[in-house]
Structures are given as C-alpha cells and as structure tokens.
Design an enzyme around this catalytic site. Structure first.
Site, PDB file in Angstrom:
ATOM      1  N   SER A 260     -12.871  23.929 -24.633  1.00 30.47           N
ATOM      2  CA  SER A 260     -13.153  23.391 -25.854  1.00 30.47           C
ATOM      3  C   SER A 260     -12.516  21.335 -25.922  1.00 30.47           C
ATOM      4  O   SER A 260     -12.023  21.742 -25.498  1.00 30.47           O
ATOM      5  CB  SER A 260     -12.444  23.884 -27.606  1.00 30.47           C
ATOM      6  OG  SER A 260     -11.942  22.658 -28.124  1.00 30.47           O
ATOM      7  N   GLU A 264      -8.578  15.506 -30.669  1.00 33.06           N
ATOM      8  CA  GLU A 264      -6.973  15.059 -30.206  1.00 33.06           C
ATOM      9  C   GLU A 264      -6.874  16.732 -28.417  1.00 33.06           C
ATOM     10  O   GLU A 264      -5.516  16.357 -28.655  1.00 33.06           O
ATOM     11  CB  GLU A 264      -6.330  15.300 -31.208  1.00 33.06           C
ATOM     12  CG  GLU A 264      -6.439  14.913 -32.431  1.00 33.06           C
ATOM     13  CD  GLU A 264      -7.607  15.263 -33.725  1.00 33.06           C
ATOM     14  OE1 GLU A 264      -7.325  14.068 -34.444  1.00 33.06           O
ATOM     15  OE2 GLU A 264      -7.529  16.669 -33.561  1.00 33.06           O
ATOM     16  N   VAL A 266      -7.586  19.579 -25.493  1.00 34.67           N
ATOM     17  CA  VAL A 266      -8.654  19.973 -24.961  1.00 34.67           C
ATOM     18  C   VAL A 266      -8.061  21.447 -24.468  1.00 34.67           C
ATOM     19  O   VAL A 266      -7.185  21.312 -24.052  1.00 34.67           O
ATOM     20  CB  VAL A 266      -8.732  19.179 -23.427  1.00 34.67           C
ATOM     21  CG1 VAL A 266      -9.927  19.865 -22.573  1.00 34.67           C
ATOM     22  CG2 VAL A 266      -9.533  18.144 -23.528  1.00 34.67           C
ATOM     23  N   VAL A 267      -8.830  22.499 -24.716  1.00 37.88           N
ATOM     24  CA  VAL A 267      -8.681  23.735 -24.712  1.00 37.88           C
ATOM     25  C   VAL A 267      -9.322  24.838 -23.331  1.00 37.88           C
ATOM     26  O   VAL A 267     -10.489  24.239 -22.684  1.00 37.88           O
ATOM     27  CB  VAL A 267      -8.509  24.321 -25.268  1.00 37.88           C
ATOM     28  CG1 VAL A 267      -8.461  26.226 -25.677  1.00 37.88           C
ATOM     29  CG2 VAL A 267      -8.235  23.655 -26.966  1.00 37.88           C
ATOM     30  N   ASP A 404      -5.359  21.544 -42.481  1.00 38.29           N
ATOM     31  CA  ASP A 404      -5.841  21.234 -41.575  1.00 38.29           C
ATOM     32  C   ASP A 404      -6.617  22.910 -41.797  1.00 38.29           C
ATOM     33  O   ASP A 404      -7.502  22.992 -40.492  1.00 38.29           O
ATOM     34  CB  ASP A 404      -6.164  21.231 -40.199  1.00 38.29           C
ATOM     35  CG  ASP A 404      -7.741  20.673 -39.532  1.00 38.29           C
ATOM     36  OD1 ASP A 404      -8.429  20.310 -40.727  1.00 38.29           O
ATOM     37  OD2 ASP A 404      -7.692  20.670 -38.634  1.00 38.29           O
TER      38      ASP A 404
END
Ligand code: ADP
Ligand code: MN
Length: 515
Positions: A260, A264, A266-267, A404
């Site tokens: 992903s 904020e 990047v995975v 969130d």
C-alpha cells in the site's frame, strides 16, 4: 536497459553456504577483500540508487508470481551484471574511438578512404539495429530520421560531376554529427571534440546521443528523488539502506513488494528472517515506512503536539525526528494493544521511521479491509460486537482512543477484526481525545447501521458505552458541546493543578496501563 531482463539474467547462485546467499555482493570468488565499513556503505548506497532506477516503480499489489525486489540473492548479482555491462560499454566506446583515430590517420587527405566500420564493437544497447535508434531522435532537428543508411541517396547532393558530395558523405555527416553534440545536455561531457575536426559516424553519434539522453533523464530522476524523499511509491536511499540492513542482518528474509502507498506511509510485505538471538520473527511481516515528505504530516501535528507523552520532546525536534516519532508512537500503541489482547499486528522491530510488524494476511496477500469484504449478516453482527468490545478495551485497558477508526483501518482475517494504523492514536485525556473518540464512534455506527446490523448503537450511545461517560444530550450538536466542555474542564485542571485528571468518568475503570 530493462530491469526485468537484468534480474532474469542474474546467474543462478546454486547451492552454497547460507552466508553466501545473504552476501550483498553475490557469491564472492575466493579470498575475502578487506575494506572499510564506510566503503561498503557508500557502495551499497550507490547500488541502491541504481536499483532504484531499475525498479522505477514498485508493483502496486504483490503478485505471487513476481519476484521479490530485495533479497540477499538477486540484487547484487544483477548489479554486478549491470556493472560489467557498463564497463564493457565504456571499453567498447574507447575501442571505437581508437578505431576512428586510426581510420583518420590512414585516410588522411586521400580521396580514396578505407573504413574500419566492420570492426566496431557492438554495444549492448544498440545491437538491434540503427533503425530503432532513429525513433528517439528529435524529429524536428534531425535530417536523417527517415533515412536508412543507403548508398544511393534519394535526394540531397552538392557539387558537380566527380566532386559530387551527397548528404551521406561520411565526412560531411561526421562533422555534422560532431557539431550536433552541442545539443546534448550541458552536463554531458563531450570533451573538446566539438572544436576539433572530428567526424562521428551516425552510429557512434546515435549511441552517444542515446547515452546523453538517458543520462539526462537519470540525473533528473535522481535529483527529483532526493528532493521528494520517500514520496511516491519508492523509498529514499536512506530508507532503502535501512531495509537492506534488515535483510542482511537476518531480521527479514526477503522484501517482496509494496502492499500500500498511502499519504503518510508506504507498506511493504516481507518474509521474516531466521530468529536472531531469542527473538522469533513472524513468517510474514509488514513494513510500514513513514514518509519523510514533510508537508503530508503538517496537518497531523495536532495528534502528537498535544499528546503529553510526546509534548516535551515535540518542540525540540526537527521534522525528520517528528516523523520517527510517528513510527515510535505506532509501536507503543501496538504494544499496549497487544498486551490487552486486542487483535493487531505484533511489533517486530523499529528502526528510525521504519516499523516492522507481523503481517495480517497470508501468502503475501494482505487481509481485506472491512470496507472491501462482504460479510454474511451473522459475521457482520459478530464483527460489530467484537469492535464494540475492542473499543472499550482500547479505552479502558490501553488508555487509548484510536482516532482514525473506520472500515479502512480494520482488517478481516481469521474470522475476526484486526485493528491497524494506530500511529495517530492518543490517550483519552488528549485535549481533543474525546472528539476523536466521537468521530470514531460515528464511523463505526454508520458503517454497521448501513451494513444492516440492527443491534448497532447510534454514535452517541456507542460513545457512552465506550467511554463510560453519561452524556445525555439527545442531538449531535449538544452532545458535541458537552464533549468539548469536558475537554476544556480537563485542560483547566491541567492549568491549575499541573496534571490531568486520571480519567473522565468517575465510576469508570481507571486506566490500567501507564508508561
Ligand atoms: P496508512 O496510514 O497509510 O493508512 P496503514 O497502517 O493503514 O497506513 O497501512 C496501509 C495499508 O497497508 C492498510 O490498509 C493495509 O491494507 C496494509 N497493512 C498495513 N499494516 C498491515 C499489516 N500488519 N498486515 C497486513 N496489511 C497491512
Ligand atoms: Mn490506514
């Protein structure tokens, strides 16, 4: 040069000792060469920069068939190959230049000239045909673009009788080509060839022009990368270095690709390495790289600035360190949740702005977000009650508000809901903590009410159920006003007594967890 070809051409490492496959320089020949750590690091950095270009973009979703992009095996052999090819090209170019000089020397002013054309080296990148090369040429300025090398020009000649000179005349062409080198990017070194009576053959000129062109793009790309840091899908060289170190140290086995790319973070997905010391590393890991692009984080200041756990440090930090604090915050929050038994990723390691945690999903496929999965009404109901329970645990046992929480940050895996993305989570006594909680409640209520869970509490009921507060306002506006009044009361208490109230609710469980 396409990266796929290079990666595929990497020689098979074959069976060998484990350290060999981990060696960042591929299989070494025999003796070990001693060099300083600084050398290794800078070379590694250079290699990373190069790799970065090769993998111009990471795949958006990991396909199982695709090879990993960072392993202990493939990177460096491919770099070696690349290096060898570059050296070969350099050699060939010099060789060709020498040929041209000899050609010139022999021919002198003689009317009859001989050509060494057939002895030219064939460069890896222009081995196909010179016709392909015309494609990239600037069509506005290049008079040769439509013409194939031919001995009988269709048009264009000067002179008369035996002095006729066609536009394909080698000397004229060569001089023109040399002059056109001036159009290359200014940083491209053409030496003093322009001032000399140097005649470049079309092929050599083509090769040079292509090289100049790709160099120009390369430097532009590198420049952009440096400035934008971990922007876009790629990660910056420093992050890449961190990732390589994790692979080389055995924490990770392979980093397979990107799961992903958010605003904020990047995975990435990775396979866990062998256990180091006594730490057992999960078989599959998620690597969350917090973006070091600063503007993305500006709007998130409020989460951390007012979090008293970080307050003292915040003002003293530079922006880069603030980003690290996000990663650190996520780690602390995940640990709290883990201790309370809430399903969430398990922290593996934190290095600067890179957080490694266990992967929720299987075989490189991340568990779907709640928003993307279609659950039976039974599972939907189950998920709802689980979330209600988790929100209470989070508030009471972890002393946290997710801040969130929505169907975007809940994954469905193994028949239950897993909470992720807690870098922005705050304690309930955060100056806006209750507002964040109310927003979370609204998201959850709406999602499950729309999803057909009849039992789902409305947002106000849910808020009271989670917080243990008893706000009685029966409409949203009044409810929100009461929340803000509570927050203000707590802030005033801080002003007057120098510390926060332990909790908002008088009868609720006091927070158990405290750092
Ligand atoms: P962001 O701040 O970018 O939303 P998240 O922590 O939500 O960051 O991660 C973005 C996405 O990456 C998630 O929506 C999820 O699909 C995936 N992801 C994050 N952590 C994990 C994990 N531990 N296991 C599996 N997938 C994950
Ligand atoms: Mn998220």
């Amino acid at each position: 040069m396409d990266s796929v070809g290079v990666a595929a051409a990497a020689p098979d490492a074959g069976p060998g000792p484990a350290w060999q496959s981990k060696c960042p320089w591929g299989a070494p020949s025999t003796t070990s060469i001693s060099c300083s750590l600084a050398d290794v690091m800078s070379e590694q950095l250079a290699k990373e920069l190069q790799l970065e270009e090769e993998n111009a973009a990471f795949p958006e979703v990991v396909a199982a068939a695709e090879g990993p992009f960072i392993t202990g095996e493939n990177i460096d052999t491919s770099s070696d190959l690349m290096l060898a090819q570059m050296l070969q090209m350099e050699f060939d170019r010099e060789y060709d230049a020498q040929l041209r000089r000899e050609e010139k020397k022999i021919n002198g002013d003689s009317k009859v000239s001989i050509s060494f054309e057939n002895y030219r080296k064939v460069h890896p990148y222009d081995s196909d045909s010179s016709e392909d090369e015309v494609d990239w040429q600037d069509t506005r300025h290049d008079p040769y673009r439509a013409d194939k090398p031919t001995t009988t020009p269709r048009r264009g000649f000067i002179g008369k009788g035996k002095d006729i000179t066609t536009k394909h005349d080698e000397v004229v062409c060569g001089r023109k080509n040399t002059a056109r080198m001036e159009n290359f990017a200014p940083e491209f070194q053409v030496g003093d060839g322009i001032g000399m009576d140097l005649k470049l053959s079309n092929q050599v000129f083509n090769a040079l022009k292509q090289h100049a062109y790709s160099e120009e793009r390369r430097s532009a790309r590198l420049h952009e990368k440096k400035e934008h840091s971990t922007a876009e899908k790629a990660v910056d060289p420093k992050t890449r270095l961190l990732l390589y170190k994790m692979v080389n140290s055995g924490v990770l086995e392979t980093i397979t690709g990107c799961i992903s790319t958010g605003k904020e973070s990047v995975v990435f997905h990775a396979y866990g390495g062998n256990a180091t010391e006594d730490k057992v590393i999960p078989p599959e890991c998620a690597i969350k790289v917090f973006k070091t692009t600063l503007n993305e984080f500006k709007n998130r200041d409020k989460y951390i600035k007012d979090d008293y756990r970080f307050k003292d440090r915040f003002s003293k930090l530079n922006p880069r360190k603030i980003i690290r604090m996000w990663a650190e915050k996520e780690m602390h929050n995940l640990t709290r949740m883990q201790n309370a038994g809430i399903p969430c990723p398990e922290v593996v390691i934190l290095k600067k702005h890179v957080l490694v945690m266990s992967f929720i999903g299987q075989d490189q496929v991340p568990a779907p977000k709640l928003k993307d999965v279609t659950l039976s009404s039974e599972d939907m109901k189950k998920a709802y009650y689980q979330i209600l329970n988790m929100m209470q645990q989070l508030y009471r046992e972890c002393n946290l508000v997710h801040a969130d929480l929505s169907e975007y940050n809940m994954l469905w895996h193994d028949g239950k809901v897993w909470l992720i993305d807690v870098s922005q989570s705050v304690e309930p006594t955060h100056p806006h903590g209750l507002e964040f909680l109310f927003r979370d409640c609204r998201n959850v209520s709406q999602f499950f009410q729309k999803g057909g869970v009849a039992e789902a509490l409305n947002e106000r009921e849910l808020f009271n159920a989670v917080s243990g507060l008893n706000i009685t306002a029966d409409n949203e506006v009044d409810f929100q006003a009461e929340i803000e009044a509570l927050e203000k009361m707590n802030e005033d208490h801080v002003q007057n007594h120098g510390k926060k109230l332990s909790a908002f609710s008088s009868d609720g469980d006091p927070p158990i967890y405290d750092e």
